[in-house]
Design a protein around this motif. Structure first.
Motif, short mmCIF file in Angstrom:
data_model
loop_
_atom_site.label_atom_id
_atom_site.label_comp_id
_atom_site.label_asym_id
_atom_site.label_seq_id
_atom_site.Cartn_x
_atom_site.Cartn_y
_atom_site.Cartn_z
N VAL A 36 62.04 43.32 44.22
CA VAL A 36 60.67 42.94 45.14
C VAL A 36 61.02 43.04 46.57
CG1 VAL A 36 59.04 41.40 45.78
CG2 VAL A 36 60.00 41.31 43.43
N SER A 37 62.16 42.48 47.11
CA SER A 37 62.64 42.82 48.51
C SER A 37 62.72 44.31 48.64
CB SER A 37 63.67 42.02 48.54
OG SER A 37 64.25 42.05 49.95
N SER A 38 63.13 45.05 47.74
CA SER A 38 63.64 46.44 48.40
C SER A 38 62.46 47.17 48.09
CB SER A 38 64.29 47.08 47.15
OG SER A 38 64.67 48.41 47.25
N ILE A 39 61.29 46.98 47.30
CA ILE A 39 59.88 47.71 47.70
C ILE A 39 59.41 47.35 48.72
CG2 ILE A 39 57.87 47.79 46.44
CD1 ILE A 39 59.20 47.53 43.67
N LEU A 40 59.33 46.07 49.04
CA LEU A 40 58.73 45.50 50.44
C LEU A 40 59.22 46.23 51.66
CD1 LEU A 40 58.00 41.95 49.39
CD2 LEU A 40 56.11 43.52 49.74
N CYS A 41 60.61 46.56 51.74
CA CYS A 41 61.02 47.16 52.73
C CYS A 41 60.86 48.75 52.96
CB CYS A 41 62.62 47.11 52.40
SG CYS A 41 63.55 45.49 52.87
N LEU A 42 60.52 49.24 51.69
CA LEU A 42 60.00 50.55 51.78
C LEU A 42 58.66 50.66 52.30
CD1 LEU A 42 61.26 52.11 48.40
CD2 LEU A 42 62.16 52.37 50.62
N SER A 43 57.85 49.71 51.78
CA SER A 43 56.33 49.57 52.45
C SER A 43 56.24 49.52 53.95
CB SER A 43 55.54 48.45 51.80
OG SER A 43 55.86 47.34 52.17
N ALA A 44 57.37 48.86 54.40
CA ALA A 44 57.39 48.62 56.02
C ALA A 44 57.57 49.95 56.91
CB ALA A 44 58.74 47.70 56.16
N CYS A 45 58.06 51.17 55.96
CA CYS A 45 58.19 52.30 56.55
C CYS A 45 56.89 52.77 57.04
CB CYS A 45 58.78 53.38 55.79
SG CYS A 45 60.54 53.22 55.44
N ALA A 46 55.66 52.77 56.02
CA ALA A 46 54.21 53.27 56.43
C ALA A 46 53.71 52.61 57.32
CB ALA A 46 53.44 53.17 55.08
N THR A 47 53.95 51.11 57.43
CA THR A 47 53.38 50.31 58.44
C THR A 47 53.92 50.59 59.85
OG1 THR A 47 53.32 48.48 56.46
CG2 THR A 47 53.22 47.67 58.93
N LEU A 48 55.07 51.00 60.09
CA LEU A 48 55.65 51.34 61.29
C LEU A 48 54.85 52.35 61.87
CD1 LEU A 48 58.02 51.03 63.54
CD2 LEU A 48 59.13 52.70 62.08
N PHE A 49 54.67 53.23 61.28
CA PHE A 49 53.82 54.41 61.63
C PHE A 49 52.62 54.31 62.34
CE2 PHE A 49 57.57 56.89 59.81
CZ PHE A 49 57.64 58.06 61.04
N VAL A 50 51.94 53.39 61.35
CA VAL A 50 50.47 52.69 61.53
C VAL A 50 50.54 51.96 62.74
CG1 VAL A 50 48.65 51.39 60.96
CG2 VAL A 50 49.75 53.00 59.14
N ASP A 51 51.45 51.02 62.99
CA ASP A 51 51.55 50.31 64.24
C ASP A 51 51.80 51.24 65.48
OD1 ASP A 51 51.16 48.16 62.80
OD2 ASP A 51 53.20 47.52 62.73
N VAL A 52 52.84 52.02 65.34
CA VAL A 52 52.81 53.00 66.45
C VAL A 52 51.56 53.95 66.79
CG1 VAL A 52 54.17 55.24 67.28
CG2 VAL A 52 55.28 53.36 66.01
N LYS A 53 50.92 54.30 65.88
CA LYS A 53 49.75 54.96 66.19
C LYS A 53 48.71 54.15 66.78
CE LYS A 53 48.08 58.31 65.18
NZ LYS A 53 47.61 59.64 65.77
N CYS A 54 48.43 52.78 66.41
CA CYS A 54 47.57 51.97 67.04
C CYS A 54 48.21 51.51 68.84
CB CYS A 54 47.56 50.77 66.35
SG CYS A 54 46.62 50.99 64.72
N ASN A 55 49.53 51.52 68.63
CA ASN A 55 50.07 51.44 69.95
C ASN A 55 49.66 52.36 70.91
OD1 ASN A 55 51.51 49.37 71.39
ND2 ASN A 55 53.55 49.78 70.37
N MET A 56 49.71 53.55 70.60
CA MET A 56 49.15 54.85 71.37
C MET A 56 47.88 54.67 71.69
SD MET A 56 51.00 57.97 69.48
CE MET A 56 52.74 58.46 69.35
N LEU A 57 46.92 54.37 70.70
CA LEU A 57 45.64 54.27 71.26
C LEU A 57 45.14 53.19 72.18
CD1 LEU A 57 44.25 54.65 67.62
CD2 LEU A 57 43.92 56.47 69.43
N ARG A 58 45.88 51.97 72.00
CA ARG A 58 45.76 50.90 72.78
C ARG A 58 46.26 51.13 74.33
NH1 ARG A 58 47.40 44.87 71.54
NH2 ARG A 58 45.87 45.21 70.05
#
Length: 428
Positions: free
Chosen positions: A341-363
C-alpha cells in the motif's frame, strides 16, 4: 565585428543569469529539503513510537484529525503571503502592513471553523476522539499571525537557509514532543499537544528572523484588493488540501477501523515522506517563478523546470522500492501488510508532483482562474472515481489513487498558459 562582440557578451550574460537562477532554485530547494529531512526523520521516530504504543484504531483517529487540521491550515497559504512574495518593491510596505491584518482575520476564522468541524467530523465518522483532538489543535492558529509576515518576507528574499533550518527545528521539536508525550501517557491526545508545542516554537524562533519589521495596518481599500486576490486562490488551496487527504476520508468511512489504521500507517510511513519533498521543492520554486515572471523570462525556464521536476520525482520511485526494506526493518510484523500500500502511494505522488508544479507556474503568473480549474477538476476526478469504485481494502484504495492521479496528470500537464500580467494591486 563590434555587433558580434556585443551579441556574444549578451549571450554570455543571459547564460550566466540562467545558471544563476537555477543554482539559486536548487540551493533553496536543498535548504527546504534539509528542513523536511530533519522534520520527517524525527517524524519517522514518532511514527515508530505511535505504531508501537497505539492501537490501529487510535492511530487512525490521530491521522484523521491531522488530515482535517491540515486542510484548514493549508488555507493560510491563500492569505496575503502570495501577494507579499509576488508584489513589486514599491507596493511592499503597504501590502505587508495590511497583510498582518488579513492574517489575523483568517486565523480567527480558522479557529471558529475548526471548532465547528470538530463536532461535524465526530458525528460523521462516529469518532469522539477526533472532536477532542481538533478542538485542542485549533488553539495553534492564534500564534501564527504574530510572525507570518516575517516568514513571507524571508521567502520573498529567497532566504531559504533561515526558513529551512528554523522550520526543520520546529518540526523536530513537535515530533519529539509527540513521541515523548505518547510514550509517557499512551494517549492519542499527544498528537494535539504536539501541534500546540510546534506553534509556540514557531513563534519564538521566527521572532528572531532577519527581515524588516512593518507595523500592522488596516486600509480598507488595500484589504479589499488583498481579499480579492486571496479569494481567487482559496479554491485552489482548498482543492489541493482536500485532494491530499481525500483518500483518508474515504478510508475512514469505507474501511473497518483496523484496515483504516493500516491504510493511515501506510500513508504516513510512505507518501508522507514524499509529500515533504514535494512541499520543499514547490515552496522553493514559487519565489523563483515569481522572479522569472517579474523579469519577463518565464517561457525560457519552463522546460528546465520540468526536467528538474522529473529528477525530484525519481526520488519517489526510489522510495516506493525502499518501502519493502525499511518498513519491516523499523516496524513490528503487524504492520507488514502496509508495505505494498505504501509503495503504490509513493508512485502516485509522482503524478501529484507534476500537477503541483503546473499550478505553481500558473499562480506565479497570476492565472488564478486556470489554477482553480485544475485544482477543482482534479479533485472532482478523484472524488468521482472513488465514489464509483468504492474500494473495500487498503490495497484497492491505494491502486485507485494511483490510477486517478495518472489520469489527472495526463489531462492537465499539456496545458500551457504563459503570459505576463501587470503587477497586482497597482493602486494599493
Amino acid at each position: 565585428m563590434k555587433v558580434n562582440i556585443l551579441n556574444n557578451k549578451l549571450l554570455e550574460n543571459l547564460a550566466a543569469s540562467y545558471q544563476q537562477h537555477f543554482a539559486r532554485l536548487i540551493k533553496n530547494a536543498l535548504w527546504l529539503l534539509s528542513s523536511e529531512v530533519l522534520g520527517k526523520g524525527s517524524r519517522l521516530l514518532t511514527i515508530i513510537v505511535l505504531a508501537a504504543i497505539l492501537t490501529p484504531s487510535q492511530y487512525g483517529s490521530g491521522m484523521l484529525a491531522l488530515a482535517c487540521h491540515d486542510i484548514l491550515r493549508l488555507l493560510l497559504r491563500s492569505g496575503a503571503g502570495n501577494q507579499v512574495i509576488n508584489c513589486s518593491e514599491e507596493q511592499l510596505p503597504v501590502i505587508a502592513k495590511n497583510a498582518m491584518s488579513l492574517q489575523w482575520l483568517m486565523c480567527i476564522l480558522l479557529i471558529i471553523l475548526q471548532l465547528l468541524l470538530a463536532q461535524v467530523a465526530s458525528l460523521y465518522f462516529a469518532n469522539p476522539d477526533v472532536a477532542q483532538l481538533l478542538t485542542v489543535m485549533a488553539v495553534s492558529y492564534a500564534l501564527f499571525p504574530l510572525v507570518s509576515v516575517r516568514v513571507f518576507l524571508l521567502q520573498r528574499n529567497n532566504n531559504m537557509a533561515f526558513v529551512g533550518l528554523c522550520s526543520g527545528l520546529c518540526l523536530l521539536i513537535e515530533n519529539l514532543s509527540i513521541a515523548a508525550l505518547v510514550f509517557i501517557s499512551e494517549d492519542v491526545m499527544a498528537i494535539a499537544y504536539g501541534k500546540i508545542i510546534f506553534s509556540i516554537a514557531w513563534l519564538i524562533i521566527f521572532s528572531f528572523a532577519p527581515s524588516k519589521d512593518f507595523a500592522i495596518g488596516f486600509d480598507w481599500e488595500v484589504i479589499k484588493k488583498l481579499l480579492s486576490s486571496s479569494s481567487k486562490m482559496i479554491f485552489a488551496e482548498s482543492g489541493k488540501a482536500l485532494q491530499q487527504h481525500l483518500d483518508l476520508f474515504f478510508a475512514a468511512k469505507l474501511l473497518s477501523p483496523e484496515s483504516f489504521g493500516l491504510y493511515s500507517f501506510a500513508k504516513s510511513a510512505g507518501i508522507g515522506l514524499s509529500q515533504s519533498l514535494n512541499s520543499a521543492f514547490n515552496n522553493a520554486l514559487y519565489p523563483q517563478l515569481c522572479k522569472f515572471n517579474r523579469d519577463g523570462h518565464f517561457e525560457h525556464r519552463v522546460r528546465n523546470i520540468y526536467w528538474l521536476t522529473l529528477l525530484v520525482s525519481s526520488a519517489f520511485v526510489a522510495q516506493a522500492g525502499a518501502a519493502f526494506f525499511y518498513i519491516p526493518l523499523l516496524f513490528a510484523d503487524s504492520w507488514t501488510a502496509a508495505i505494498p500500500v505504501s509503495s503504490i502511494l509513493c508512485l502516485s505522488a509522482c503524478a501529484t508532483l507534476f500537477v503541483d508544479v503546473k499550478c505553481n507556474m500558473l499562480r506565479a503568473q497570476r492565472c488564478y482562474s486556470c489554477e482553480n480549474f485544475i485544482r477543482l477538476f482534479t479533485l472532482a476526478i478523484c472524488m468521482t472515481g472513488l465514489l464509483i469504485y468504492q474500494p473495500e481494502s487498503p490495497i484497492a484504495l491505494a491502486s485507485a489513487m494511483l490510477i486517478l492521479a495518472g489520469i489527472s496528470l495526463a489531462i492537465f500537464l499539456p496545458i500551457n498558459r504563459f503570459h505576463h500580467n501587470k503587477p497586482a494591486l497597482k493602486n494599493a
